[in-house]
Scaffold this motif. Structure first.
Motif, PDB file in Angstrom:
ATOM      1  N   PHE A 109     -24.650  94.971  40.411  1.00 56.95           N
ATOM      2  CA  PHE A 109     -24.819  95.437  39.169  1.00 56.95           C
ATOM      3  C   PHE A 109     -25.375  93.891  38.383  1.00 56.95           C
ATOM      4  CE2 PHE A 109     -23.840  96.388  34.577  1.00 56.95           C
ATOM      5  CZ  PHE A 109     -24.071  97.782  34.535  1.00 56.95           C
ATOM      6  N   GLU A 110     -26.399  94.347  37.455  1.00 52.12           N
ATOM      7  CA  GLU A 110     -26.871  93.207  36.493  1.00 52.12           C
ATOM      8  C   GLU A 110     -26.398  93.252  35.011  1.00 52.12           C
ATOM      9  OE1 GLU A 110     -31.081  92.878  37.029  1.00 52.12           O
ATOM     10  OE2 GLU A 110     -31.119  93.108  39.041  1.00 52.12           O
ATOM     11  N   ALA A 111     -25.733  92.259  34.817  1.00 52.34           N
ATOM     12  CA  ALA A 111     -25.075  92.197  33.336  1.00 52.34           C
ATOM     13  C   ALA A 111     -25.637  90.989  32.678  1.00 52.34           C
ATOM     14  CB  ALA A 111     -23.602  92.228  33.461  1.00 52.34           C
ATOM     15  N   ALA A 112     -25.269  90.845  31.479  1.00 55.07           N
ATOM     16  CA  ALA A 112     -25.766  89.616  30.700  1.00 55.07           C
ATOM     17  C   ALA A 112     -24.844  89.202  29.657  1.00 55.07           C
ATOM     18  CB  ALA A 112     -27.307  89.761  29.770  1.00 55.07           C
ATOM     19  N   GLN A 113     -24.485  87.959  29.583  1.00 57.88           N
ATOM     20  CA  GLN A 113     -23.686  87.340  28.632  1.00 57.88           C
ATOM     21  C   GLN A 113     -24.065  87.584  27.377  1.00 57.88           C
ATOM     22  OE1 GLN A 113     -21.783  83.560  29.438  1.00 57.88           O
ATOM     23  NE2 GLN A 113     -20.851  83.382  27.598  1.00 57.88           N
ATOM     24  N   ARG A 114     -23.144  88.260  26.588  1.00 63.14           N
ATOM     25  CA  ARG A 114     -23.503  88.203  24.831  1.00 63.14           C
ATOM     26  C   ARG A 114     -22.098  87.927  24.164  1.00 63.14           C
ATOM     27  NH1 ARG A 114     -26.620  93.333  23.462  1.00 63.14           N
ATOM     28  NH2 ARG A 114     -27.312  92.137  21.657  1.00 63.14           N
ATOM     29  N   VAL A 115     -22.302  88.077  22.773  1.00 64.21           N
ATOM     30  CA  VAL A 115     -21.209  87.783  21.822  1.00 64.21           C
ATOM     31  C   VAL A 115     -20.564  89.154  21.249  1.00 64.21           C
ATOM     32  CG1 VAL A 115     -20.414  86.494  19.797  1.00 64.21           C
ATOM     33  CG2 VAL A 115     -22.145  85.449  21.576  1.00 64.21           C
ATOM     34  N   LEU A 116     -19.278  89.089  20.892  1.00 67.69           N
ATOM     35  CA  LEU A 116     -18.589  90.245  20.434  1.00 67.69           C
ATOM     36  C   LEU A 116     -17.690  89.565  19.075  1.00 67.69           C
ATOM     37  CD1 LEU A 116     -17.702  93.432  20.779  1.00 67.69           C
ATOM     38  CD2 LEU A 116     -15.580  92.079  21.174  1.00 67.69           C
ATOM     39  N   VAL A 117     -18.138  90.316  18.055  1.00 70.18           N
ATOM     40  CA  VAL A 117     -17.666  89.787  16.798  1.00 70.18           C
ATOM     41  C   VAL A 117     -16.807  90.908  15.978  1.00 70.18           C
ATOM     42  CG1 VAL A 117     -18.897  87.845  16.445  1.00 70.18           C
ATOM     43  CG2 VAL A 117     -19.690  90.083  15.474  1.00 70.18           C
ATOM     44  N   THR A 118     -16.149  90.791  14.949  1.00 71.22           N
ATOM     45  CA  THR A 118     -15.803  91.984  14.120  1.00 71.22           C
ATOM     46  C   THR A 118     -17.168  92.433  13.179  1.00 71.22           C
ATOM     47  OG1 THR A 118     -14.770  90.426  12.518  1.00 71.22           O
ATOM     48  CG2 THR A 118     -13.442  91.322  14.077  1.00 71.22           C
ATOM     49  N   GLU A 119     -17.228  93.533  12.942  1.00 69.54           N
ATOM     50  CA  GLU A 119     -18.176  94.138  12.131  1.00 69.54           C
ATOM     51  C   GLU A 119     -18.255  93.378  10.680  1.00 69.54           C
ATOM     52  OE1 GLU A 119     -21.163  96.536  12.361  1.00 69.54           O
ATOM     53  OE2 GLU A 119     -19.566  97.888  13.066  1.00 69.54           O
ATOM     54  N   LYS A 120     -17.193  93.101  10.088  1.00 65.12           N
ATOM     55  CA  LYS A 120     -17.316  92.566   8.708  1.00 65.12           C
ATOM     56  C   LYS A 120     -17.502  90.908   8.668  1.00 65.12           C
ATOM     57  CE  LYS A 120     -12.280  92.136   8.415  1.00 65.12           C
ATOM     58  NZ  LYS A 120     -11.787  92.552   9.505  1.00 65.12           N
ATOM     59  N   SER A 121     -17.531  90.379   9.992  1.00 66.43           N
ATOM     60  CA  SER A 121     -17.675  89.006  10.174  1.00 66.43           C
ATOM     61  C   SER A 121     -19.207  88.384   9.489  1.00 66.43           C
ATOM     62  CB  SER A 121     -17.517  88.298  11.629  1.00 66.43           C
ATOM     63  OG  SER A 121     -18.613  88.945  12.298  1.00 66.43           O
ATOM     64  N   GLY A 122     -19.928  89.367   9.675  1.00 68.90           N
ATOM     65  CA  GLY A 122     -21.587  88.900   9.227  1.00 68.90           C
ATOM     66  C   GLY A 122     -22.261  88.042  10.216  1.00 68.90           C
ATOM     67  N   ILE A 123     -21.533  87.640  11.437  1.00 67.94           N
ATOM     68  CA  ILE A 123     -22.172  86.864  12.232  1.00 67.94           C
ATOM     69  C   ILE A 123     -23.065  87.752  13.270  1.00 67.94           C
ATOM     70  CG2 ILE A 123     -21.627  85.473  14.561  1.00 67.94           C
ATOM     71  CD1 ILE A 123     -18.939  84.812  13.318  1.00 67.94           C
ATOM     72  N   GLU A 124     -24.160  87.000  13.476  1.00 71.61           N
ATOM     73  CA  GLU A 124     -25.500  87.652  14.193  1.00 71.61           C
ATOM     74  C   GLU A 124     -25.771  87.052  15.537  1.00 71.61           C
ATOM     75  OE1 GLU A 124     -26.700  90.713  13.347  1.00 71.61           O
ATOM     76  OE2 GLU A 124     -25.860  90.917  11.504  1.00 71.61           O
ATOM     77  N   ASN A 125     -25.287  85.772  15.724  1.00 70.57           N
ATOM     78  CA  ASN A 125     -25.589  84.960  16.618  1.00 70.57           C
ATOM     79  C   ASN A 125     -24.683  83.920  16.985  1.00 70.57           C
ATOM     80  OD1 ASN A 125     -27.487  83.174  18.234  1.00 70.57           O
ATOM     81  ND2 ASN A 125     -29.047  84.454  17.560  1.00 70.57           N
ATOM     82  N   ILE A 126     -24.785  83.496  18.398  1.00 68.94           N
ATOM     83  CA  ILE A 126     -23.668  82.374  18.897  1.00 68.94           C
ATOM     84  C   ILE A 126     -24.172  81.066  17.992  1.00 68.94           C
ATOM     85  CG2 ILE A 126     -25.292  81.523  20.715  1.00 68.94           C
ATOM     86  CD1 ILE A 126     -22.391  81.415  22.327  1.00 68.94           C
ATOM     87  N   SER A 127     -25.364  80.666  17.515  1.00 62.22           N
ATOM     88  CA  SER A 127     -25.583  79.717  16.767  1.00 62.22           C
ATOM     89  C   SER A 127     -24.882  79.633  15.546  1.00 62.22           C
ATOM     90  CB  SER A 127     -27.244  79.602  16.478  1.00 62.22           C
ATOM     91  OG  SER A 127     -27.457  80.668  15.545  1.00 62.22           O
ATOM     92  N   GLN A 128     -24.249  80.708  15.041  1.00 66.71           N
ATOM     93  CA  GLN A 128     -23.461  80.636  14.042  1.00 66.71           C
ATOM     94  C   GLN A 128     -22.056  80.230  14.122  1.00 66.71           C
ATOM     95  OE1 GLN A 128     -25.346  84.738  12.681  1.00 66.71           O
ATOM     96  NE2 GLN A 128     -24.490  84.057  10.736  1.00 66.71           N
ATOM     97  N   LEU A 129     -21.756  80.048  15.536  1.00 63.54           N
ATOM     98  CA  LEU A 129     -20.235  79.850  15.915  1.00 63.54           C
ATOM     99  C   LEU A 129     -19.842  78.272  16.157  1.00 63.54           C
ATOM    100  CD1 LEU A 129     -20.006  82.991  18.217  1.00 63.54           C
ATOM    101  CD2 LEU A 129     -18.822  82.622  16.050  1.00 63.54           C
TER     102      LEU A 129
END
Length: 230
Positions: A109-129
């Protein structure tokens, strides 16, 4: 294989004589390795892979031919090195570092690491973390990727991914970062969360096998090839 006979004296022969395959798995990751609350049975994609391997060793589908051993991310190498299990099928990324200690099957299986946030956080990218707390499970490749991110987040390490989801729900961390496969299970459990941003890495899952059991590696590869074709 699957119809051929198992060579006498092989790793598979020893498992067959014992009467059951011992598999290190997850029991808390939705869609991959989790306990169905209604039946108490383990289910998920990785559990299905274990069943295929057992089927090819014993020639039949029988729950008695499998002993599942629930392990966390940090225990995967240990149980293989100690010979506590025959295989680990637990969203296990193939890495050069791990290959020093254990063997892997081909990639299933091929997966990819990504980011999970809450809907209301407004975060769109790891650069905002940058400077914010981001949860990952111990001894996972995800922790190392977080350390490489710029600006640097503050990694919070737990034993299991389910603990990360609880921390996010409680507002104790701003995000979770791991494979999109695991995050998909979390968004199904909690629809107020979402996966954001581009992939941070490619994660290739293989079946972990004790080093030296090359016959088992070949056998599992044949099972996986059958699985892909079918």
């Amino acid at each position: 294989r699957p119809n051929g006979s198992i060579p006498s004296g092989s790793t598979m022969d020893a498992i067959k004589k014992r009467g059951y395959l011992i598999a290190g798995v997850d029991q808390a990751t939705n869609l991959w390795g989790f306990r169905n609350p209604h039946t108490g049975e383990l289910e998920g994609f990785d559990i299905d892979v274990v069943k295929e391997i057992a089927h090819d060793i014993f020639g039949t589908y029988d729950p008695n031919t499998i002993r599942f051993k629930a392990i966390n991310s940090a225990e995967r190498e240990t149980v293989l090195e100690n010979g506590d299990v025959d295989v680990v099928v637990r969203m296990y990324s193939v890495t050069c570092e791990r290959l020093q200690k254990i063997a892997f099957s081909s990639v299933y299986f091929e997966a990819a690491q990504r980011v999970l946030v809450t809907e209301k956080s407004g975060i769109e990218n790891i650069s905002q973390l940058g400077g914010k707390k981001v949860c990952a499970a111990g001894s996972s490749t995800s922790v190392n990727r977080l350390a490489e991110a710029e600006p640097k987040p503050k990694p919070v390490v737990t034993n299991n991914w389910t603990d990360c989801l609880v921390l996010l729900q409680q507002g104790q961390v701003s995000a979770i970062s791991t494979d999109d496969t695991i995050l998909a299970g979390m968004t199904e459990e909690d629809p107020s969360t979402r996966v954001v941003g581009p992939p941070l890495s490619e994660e290739l899952y293989g079946v972990g096998i004790p080093k030296g059991n090359e016959d088992m590696v070949r056998f599992v590869n044949a099972t996986l090839e059958d699985f892909r074709q079918n």
